[in-house]
Design a protein around this motif. Sequence first.
Motif, PDB file in Angstrom:
ATOM      1  N   THR A  24       5.822   8.730  16.128  1.00 55.52           N
ATOM      2  CA  THR A  24       4.743   8.162  15.303  1.00 55.52           C
ATOM      3  C   THR A  24       3.647   7.482  16.111  1.00 55.52           C
ATOM      4  OG1 THR A  24       5.969   6.082  15.045  1.00 55.52           O
ATOM      5  CG2 THR A  24       6.345   7.793  13.390  1.00 55.52           C
ATOM      6  N   ILE A  25       3.881   7.212  17.380  1.00 56.74           N
ATOM      7  CA  ILE A  25       2.910   6.445  18.166  1.00 56.74           C
ATOM      8  C   ILE A  25       1.590   7.195  18.320  1.00 56.74           C
ATOM      9  CG2 ILE A  25       2.428   5.449  20.431  1.00 56.74           C
ATOM     10  CD1 ILE A  25       5.420   4.812  20.659  1.00 56.74           C
ATOM     11  N   MET A  26       1.636   8.459  18.710  1.00 53.09           N
ATOM     12  CA  MET A  26       0.395   9.206  18.926  1.00 53.09           C
ATOM     13  C   MET A  26      -0.397   9.421  17.634  1.00 53.09           C
ATOM     14  SD  MET A  26       0.265   9.287  22.079  1.00 53.09           S
ATOM     15  CE  MET A  26      -1.316  10.146  22.076  1.00 53.09           C
ATOM     16  N   PRO A  27       0.250   9.790  16.503  1.00 53.21           N
ATOM     17  CA  PRO A  27      -0.512   9.860  15.255  1.00 53.21           C
ATOM     18  C   PRO A  27      -1.158   8.519  14.883  1.00 53.21           C
ATOM     19  CG  PRO A  27       1.563  11.019  15.005  1.00 53.21           C
ATOM     20  CD  PRO A  27       1.626  10.314  16.334  1.00 53.21           C
ATOM     21  N   PHE A  28      -0.456   7.434  15.170  1.00 51.42           N
ATOM     22  CA  PHE A  28      -1.019   6.105  14.891  1.00 51.42           C
ATOM     23  C   PHE A  28      -2.271   5.867  15.735  1.00 51.42           C
ATOM     24  CE2 PHE A  28      -1.317   1.633  16.187  1.00 51.42           C
ATOM     25  CZ  PHE A  28      -1.447   1.010  14.951  1.00 51.42           C
ATOM     26  N   ILE A  29      -2.190   6.202  17.018  1.00 50.92           N
ATOM     27  CA  ILE A  29      -3.341   5.988  17.902  1.00 50.92           C
ATOM     28  C   ILE A  29      -4.527   6.834  17.469  1.00 50.92           C
ATOM     29  CG2 ILE A  29      -4.170   6.420  20.254  1.00 50.92           C
ATOM     30  CD1 ILE A  29      -1.484   5.470  21.273  1.00 50.92           C
ATOM     31  N   LYS A  49      -5.226   7.899  14.505  1.00 52.50           N
ATOM     32  CA  LYS A  49      -5.783   7.324  13.275  1.00 52.50           C
ATOM     33  C   LYS A  49      -6.590   6.073  13.590  1.00 52.50           C
ATOM     34  CE  LYS A  49      -6.394   7.003   8.852  1.00 52.50           C
ATOM     35  NZ  LYS A  49      -7.204   8.002   8.105  1.00 52.50           N
ATOM     36  N   MET A  50      -6.084   5.250  14.493  1.00 53.03           N
ATOM     37  CA  MET A  50      -6.781   4.005  14.827  1.00 53.03           C
ATOM     38  C   MET A  50      -8.092   4.275  15.552  1.00 53.03           C
ATOM     39  SD  MET A  50      -5.333   1.451  13.482  1.00 53.03           S
ATOM     40  CE  MET A  50      -6.345   0.222  14.313  1.00 53.03           C
ATOM     41  N   LYS A  51      -8.211   5.396  16.252  1.00 52.61           N
ATOM     42  CA  LYS A  51      -9.483   5.736  16.886  1.00 52.61           C
ATOM     43  C   LYS A  51     -10.562   5.939  15.832  1.00 52.61           C
ATOM     44  CE  LYS A  51      -7.662   7.805  21.143  1.00 52.61           C
ATOM     45  NZ  LYS A  51      -7.492   9.056  21.946  1.00 52.61           N
ATOM     46  N   GLU A  52     -10.180   6.514  14.698  1.00 51.15           N
ATOM     47  CA  GLU A  52     -11.139   6.675  13.602  1.00 51.15           C
ATOM     48  C   GLU A  52     -11.554   5.313  13.054  1.00 51.15           C
ATOM     49  OE1 GLU A  52      -9.413   9.164  10.635  1.00 51.15           O
ATOM     50  OE2 GLU A  52      -8.813  10.744  12.061  1.00 51.15           O
ATOM     51  N   ILE A  53     -10.601   4.387  12.968  1.00 58.29           N
ATOM     52  CA  ILE A  53     -10.894   3.060  12.438  1.00 58.29           C
ATOM     53  C   ILE A  53     -11.766   2.276  13.411  1.00 58.29           C
ATOM     54  CG2 ILE A  53      -9.874   0.926  11.570  1.00 58.29           C
ATOM     55  CD1 ILE A  53      -9.334   3.488   9.904  1.00 58.29           C
ATOM     56  N   THR A  55      -3.976  -8.707  13.850  1.00 58.40           N
ATOM     57  CA  THR A  55      -3.388  -7.980  12.730  1.00 58.40           C
ATOM     58  C   THR A  55      -2.021  -7.442  13.134  1.00 58.40           C
ATOM     59  OG1 THR A  55      -3.718  -6.198  11.101  1.00 58.40           O
ATOM     60  CG2 THR A  55      -4.436  -5.764  13.348  1.00 58.40           C
ATOM     61  N   VAL A  56      -1.128  -7.379  12.188  1.00 63.27           N
ATOM     62  CA  VAL A  56       0.222  -6.836  12.382  1.00 63.27           C
ATOM     63  C   VAL A  56       0.322  -5.548  11.578  1.00 63.27           C
ATOM     64  CG1 VAL A  56       2.681  -7.218  12.030  1.00 63.27           C
ATOM     65  CG2 VAL A  56       1.214  -9.123  12.725  1.00 63.27           C
ATOM     66  N   MET A  57       0.747  -4.459  12.220  1.00 61.29           N
ATOM     67  CA  MET A  57       0.800  -3.166  11.545  1.00 61.29           C
ATOM     68  C   MET A  57       2.065  -2.420  11.921  1.00 61.29           C
ATOM     69  SD  MET A  57      -3.143  -1.885  12.114  1.00 61.29           S
ATOM     70  CE  MET A  57      -2.970  -0.521  10.961  1.00 61.29           C
ATOM     71  N   ASP A  58       2.601  -1.634  10.978  1.00 61.87           N
ATOM     72  CA  ASP A  58       3.693  -0.713  11.282  1.00 61.87           C
ATOM     73  C   ASP A  58       3.105   0.551  11.891  1.00 61.87           C
ATOM     74  OD1 ASP A  58       5.617  -2.405  10.407  1.00 61.87           O
ATOM     75  OD2 ASP A  58       6.001  -1.394   8.500  1.00 61.87           O
ATOM     76  N   VAL A  59       3.810   1.108  12.861  1.00 61.42           N
ATOM     77  CA  VAL A  59       3.305   2.270  13.582  1.00 61.42           C
ATOM     78  C   VAL A  59       3.449   3.555  12.784  1.00 61.42           C
ATOM     79  CG1 VAL A  59       5.467   2.842  14.742  1.00 61.42           C
ATOM     80  CG2 VAL A  59       3.285   3.308  15.900  1.00 61.42           C
ATOM     81  N   ASP A  60       4.255   3.544  11.711  1.00 62.75           N
ATOM     82  CA  ASP A  60       4.511   4.764  10.947  1.00 62.75           C
ATOM     83  C   ASP A  60       3.423   5.082   9.927  1.00 62.75           C
ATOM     84  OD1 ASP A  60       4.931   2.856   8.998  1.00 62.75           O
ATOM     85  OD2 ASP A  60       7.104   3.090   8.963  1.00 62.75           O
ATOM     86  N   LEU A  61       2.327   4.304   9.942  1.00 64.23           N
ATOM     87  CA  LEU A  61       1.172   4.498   9.056  1.00 64.23           C
ATOM     88  C   LEU A  61       1.482   4.216   7.584  1.00 64.23           C
ATOM     89  CD1 LEU A  61      -0.524   7.664  10.625  1.00 64.23           C
ATOM     90  CD2 LEU A  61      -1.127   5.258  10.924  1.00 64.23           C
ATOM     91  N   GLN A  62       2.593   3.543   7.309  1.00 66.50           N
ATOM     92  CA  GLN A  62       2.831   3.084   5.943  1.00 66.50           C
ATOM     93  C   GLN A  62       1.939   1.893   5.607  1.00 66.50           C
ATOM     94  OE1 GLN A  62       7.378   2.902   5.877  1.00 66.50           O
ATOM     95  NE2 GLN A  62       6.966   3.931   3.948  1.00 66.50           N
ATOM     96  N   ASP A  63       1.409   1.245   6.645  1.00 71.34           N
ATOM     97  CA  ASP A  63       0.369   0.235   6.470  1.00 71.34           C
ATOM     98  C   ASP A  63      -0.964   0.932   6.694  1.00 71.34           C
ATOM     99  OD1 ASP A  63       2.311  -1.714   6.117  1.00 71.34           O
ATOM    100  OD2 ASP A  63       2.345  -2.254   8.245  1.00 71.34           O
ATOM    101  N   PRO A  64      -1.734   1.230   5.631  1.00 72.77           N
ATOM    102  CA  PRO A  64      -2.941   2.067   5.763  1.00 72.77           C
ATOM    103  C   PRO A  64      -3.986   1.450   6.700  1.00 72.77           C
ATOM    104  CG  PRO A  64      -2.303   1.803   3.451  1.00 72.77           C
ATOM    105  CD  PRO A  64      -1.473   0.840   4.231  1.00 72.77           C
ATOM    106  N   PRO A  65      -4.234   2.064   7.855  1.00 71.59           N
ATOM    107  CA  PRO A  65      -5.252   1.522   8.769  1.00 71.59           C
ATOM    108  C   PRO A  65      -6.643   1.487   8.158  1.00 71.59           C
ATOM    109  CG  PRO A  65      -3.831   3.099   9.900  1.00 71.59           C
ATOM    110  CD  PRO A  65      -3.540   3.225   8.432  1.00 71.59           C
ATOM    111  N   GLU A  66      -6.899   2.366   7.186  1.00 68.04           N
ATOM    112  CA  GLU A  66      -8.235   2.411   6.595  1.00 68.04           C
ATOM    113  C   GLU A  66      -8.591   1.132   5.832  1.00 68.04           C
ATOM    114  OE1 GLU A  66      -5.411   5.074   4.159  1.00 68.04           O
ATOM    115  OE2 GLU A  66      -5.939   4.756   6.272  1.00 68.04           O
ATOM    116  N   LEU A  67      -7.614   0.284   5.573  1.00 65.85           N
ATOM    117  CA  LEU A  67      -7.902  -1.002   4.934  1.00 65.85           C
ATOM    118  C   LEU A  67      -8.457  -2.021   5.917  1.00 65.85           C
ATOM    119  CD1 LEU A  67      -4.776  -1.553   2.617  1.00 65.85           C
ATOM    120  CD2 LEU A  67      -7.060  -0.797   1.944  1.00 65.85           C
TER     121      LEU A  67
END
Length: 320
Positions: free
Chosen positions: A18-23, A25-29, A93-105
């Motif tokens: 899940t780490i790479m998908p998280f990264i 996604k965060m690049k978009e944010i 900010t504290v976030m779960d790496v599995d993207l269950q915490d929506p980064p878009e928020l």
Amino acid sequence: MSKELLSVVVPCYNEEETIMPFIEKMKEIEAELPQLDIEYWFVNDGSKDKTLSVLREISTASDSYNYLSFSRNFGKESALYAGLEHARGDYVTVMDVDLQDPPELLPKMYHIIKEDDYDCIGTRRVTREGEPKIRSFFARKFYQIINKISNIEIVDGARDYRLMTRQMVNAILELKEVNRFSKGIFSWVGFDTYYLEFENVERTEGETSWSFWSLFKYSIDGIISFSEFPLMLSAIVGLFSFVVAIIALIFIIVRALILGDPTQGWPSLVCIILALGGLQLLSLGIVGQYLGKTFLETKKRPIYVLKEEKINPRGDEDGL
């Protein structure tokens, strides 16, 4: 004029997938937050897979990625504390790496905390679709119970995912207890909090490490950490049992004196003894839980033990 710094704390336990998908996604944010410098603190909580290898790789790709690796699994609460302790940001900010915490928020959270007089922007799930019904039922009951028996309020569906000011983070770090329950700690320290609502999001990859039993034990820890009601309840039950026993004893004596009947019913007597014995053991168990937590706190053991870390310097620290 230097930009404000946002620290992103990301606990990881067996999250190599899940780490790479998280990264990504965060690049978009990050593109939506050009006014901020962003640093990441990945905390490897004794993972058994290749999580640490992935963290080593990404930490060399960019100075934004830092990681801390524990000597063993200390639990998510310890990972959260370690990340908060190392975070250098004006906001954290504290976030779960599995993207269950929506980064878009996150952009909306930042704009609210900047424009309005809030110290924390939290998030809460308004639906639990995809979650086992029995887990959802007990989760709701937990929130109802702890809000009634403690002096804190935890919003139903609240996540650890939140954006906090440096002042609030410093207050949290002042609480150095080993038996940590972050949702309660976030509430206990106070500060004005606004909650954003979102619908439940499924994990992107892998499986959750939280079983029903581990969540149940976590909820018990939360109740013990922030309420003395179980102790009071055991005392009330003990007093009630004592009063009932005295009344029953008086009734038996009076009946024997008036009617001359011998006391009968040894099977019921055995049942009563077993019932009272069970209540005593339950009360001892409750007291034992509190005593055990106190015992662990008095040992003054560290909240976590680091085995490896990679802390990259900030851009404005290069000349120091």
